[in-house]
Design a protein around this motif. Structure first.
Motif, PDB file in Angstrom:
ATOM      1  N   ILE A 107      -5.963   5.433 -53.766  1.00  0.00           N
ATOM      2  CA  ILE A 107      -6.139   4.572 -54.944  1.00  0.00           C
ATOM      3  C   ILE A 107      -6.015   5.393 -56.219  1.00  0.00           C
ATOM      4  O   ILE A 107      -5.362   4.974 -57.178  1.00  0.00           O
ATOM      5  N   VAL A 118      -1.028  -3.717 -56.525  1.00  0.00           N
ATOM      6  CA  VAL A 118      -0.495  -3.226 -55.257  1.00  0.00           C
ATOM      7  C   VAL A 118      -0.606  -4.305 -54.181  1.00  0.00           C
ATOM      8  O   VAL A 118      -1.520  -5.127 -54.197  1.00  0.00           O
ATOM      9  N   GLU A 120      -1.446  -4.260 -50.543  1.00  0.00           N
ATOM     10  CA  GLU A 120      -2.049  -3.359 -49.562  1.00  0.00           C
ATOM     11  C   GLU A 120      -2.008  -3.974 -48.173  1.00  0.00           C
ATOM     12  O   GLU A 120      -2.446  -5.112 -47.963  1.00  0.00           O
ATOM     13  N   LEU A 131     -10.741  -1.421 -52.927  1.00  0.00           N
ATOM     14  CA  LEU A 131      -9.887  -2.060 -53.928  1.00  0.00           C
ATOM     15  C   LEU A 131     -10.694  -2.945 -54.864  1.00  0.00           C
ATOM     16  O   LEU A 131     -10.409  -3.012 -56.067  1.00  0.00           O
ATOM     17  N   TYR A 138      -4.830  -6.283 -56.829  1.00  0.00           N
ATOM     18  CA  TYR A 138      -4.275  -6.128 -55.490  1.00  0.00           C
ATOM     19  C   TYR A 138      -4.017  -7.477 -54.839  1.00  0.00           C
ATOM     20  O   TYR A 138      -4.565  -8.508 -55.235  1.00  0.00           O
TER      21      TYR A 138
END
Length: 399
Positions: A107, A118, A120, A131, A138
């Motif tokens: 991270i 992102v 993930e 996160l 995310y």
């Protein structure tokens, strides 16, 4: 209000602005344009960052943070199947504490290299709380494997994680299919149905290696051996005998809310099918080089009109998680295409693919003020200098 000024502003949603300014009010972008216009009558704080470019935070659509602890432990491979075997062995040797420490480090790496959002991919859910407390936005994809799940079922029946109240209440969580060689037709349908019930995006590794294409065509080979060793083989399996994209379309798994990943072995028919269904393809070209998978057919994909975005994959299969490295690779290997294209793939296209373009992906009034600065010396090739500096870690967050 703060006005960030630089020799270049790269909105992505419009052409580069020479001697530009971005005005930020609170956590939102208030104005973008030439400094001479934007600053007329402006009474707030002016921060002149000098020679360089202001640009939006990056969108990395494909990472595996749970593999971050494998950094430096799986060397680059000449054959993808050798890389997979080495990665499975190395990951199995990690302790839970090592996995969790790697997630935190990954991270940090993403944030320091300019990522704001992102996608993930998790196999356990362990990265989710990390996160949640990180500065990254995310979308969490919980990845399902089950080649031997051949009868129809509802996803929570076989994967209880999806029955948890916190999962049901989560906005940015989806089910993901690992790959056509590890997911049965019944599991593909169950994943798609669960995501449709939530209007969620979904993702799948697709056409990543030649052994995958061979398996779909004729069965047997590397994957039969792997699945037998893992107790997942189905003795009466009949290979679909179809192109990779055609197989997934037949299962109802393609479309504008699907992110296929890698695509190094896509045929011309596959490219056309992805374009027709408006399916996204996440390019991870340096990761493909690292793992020995090959290279995506970028010109063919662009000419076919496939929706493209970018990812880095994991630290088990790439040198770092810096998305500028992927942009630099693409710019160097496909110089006939506009240099600005690769930045769009790593920002606005990624936000569109993840359904977050109202917040991220461009310097547009009303969006989150997630912007950074890269210093430049005014080299002859602007885009090469930008991507090289970004890949070297020159990104600095503003605000």
């Amino acid at each position: 209000m703060i006005a960030h000024v630089s020799s270049w502003v790269l909105p992505v949603s419009g052409p580069p602005i020479r001697n530009g300014a971005v005005v930020v009010e609170g956590d939102r972008i208030a104005a973008v344009g030439p400094a001479a216009e934007v600053l007329t009558g402006f009474t707030g704080l002016i921060c002149d960052h000098g020679d360089g470019a202001i640009l939006p935070g990056l969108v990395n659509c494909h990472v595996h943070l749970e593999f971050s602890a494998l950094a430096g432990k799986v060397p680059p491979q000449g054959r993808w199947e050798d890389w997979l075997e080495a990665t499975l062995a190395a990951y199995g040797a990690l302790s839970p504490a090592e996995v969790e420490a790697g997630i935190g480090s990954g991270i940090d790496d993403l944030r320091q290299s300019g990522a704001v959002l992102v996608g993930e991919i998790t196999n356990t859910g362990v990265s989710w709380p990390y996160l949640e407390t990180s500065p990254l936005a995310y979308h969490l994809f919980y990845e399902c494997l089950g080649f031997d799940l051949v009868s129809a079922f509802d996803l929570p029946d076989k994967f209880p994680w999806f029955g948890r109240p916190e999962v049901a209440a989560a906005t940015w969580v989806s089910a993901a299919a690992h790959a056509p060689y590890s997911v049965s037709a019944a599991l593909f349908r169950a994943i798609a149905a669960w995501n449709r019930s939530r209007s969620g995006v979904q993702t799948v590794h697709l056409a990543e290696s030649q052994v995958e294409i061979d398996f779909l065509a004729a069965g047997g080979g590397f994957f039969e051996g792997l699945l037998k060793r893992r107790g997942r083989w189905v003795p009466d399996f009949q290979p679909p005998g179809a192109d990779a994209a055609a197989y997934l379309e037949g299962l109802g798994f393609l479309g504008p809310r699907t992110l296929a990943v890698h695509g190094t072995q896509l045929s011309a028919a596959d490219c056309a099918r992805l374009a027709e269904t408006k399916t996204w393809l996440v390019l991870c070209p340096r990761a493909n080089r690292y793992t020995g998978a090959g290279a995506p057919p970028v010109p063919e994909l662009l000419k076919a009109g496939v929706n493209l975005c970018l990812g880095t994959d994991s630290l088990a299969g790439n040198w770092d998680l810096n998305l500028f490295g992927e942009m630099l690779w693409l710019h160097e290997n496909f110089p006939s295409w506009p240099g600005a294209l690769w930045l769009r793939l790593g920002t606005l296209n990624g936000a569109l693919a993840l359904g977050r373009d109202r917040e991220f992906g461009s310097l547009t009034p009303g969006k989150q003020a997630a912007l950074g600065f890269i210093p430049l010396q005014g080299g002859r090739d602007f885009w090469s200098e930008l991507y090289t500096a970004g890949a070297a870690g020159k990104w600095r967050w503003l605000g």
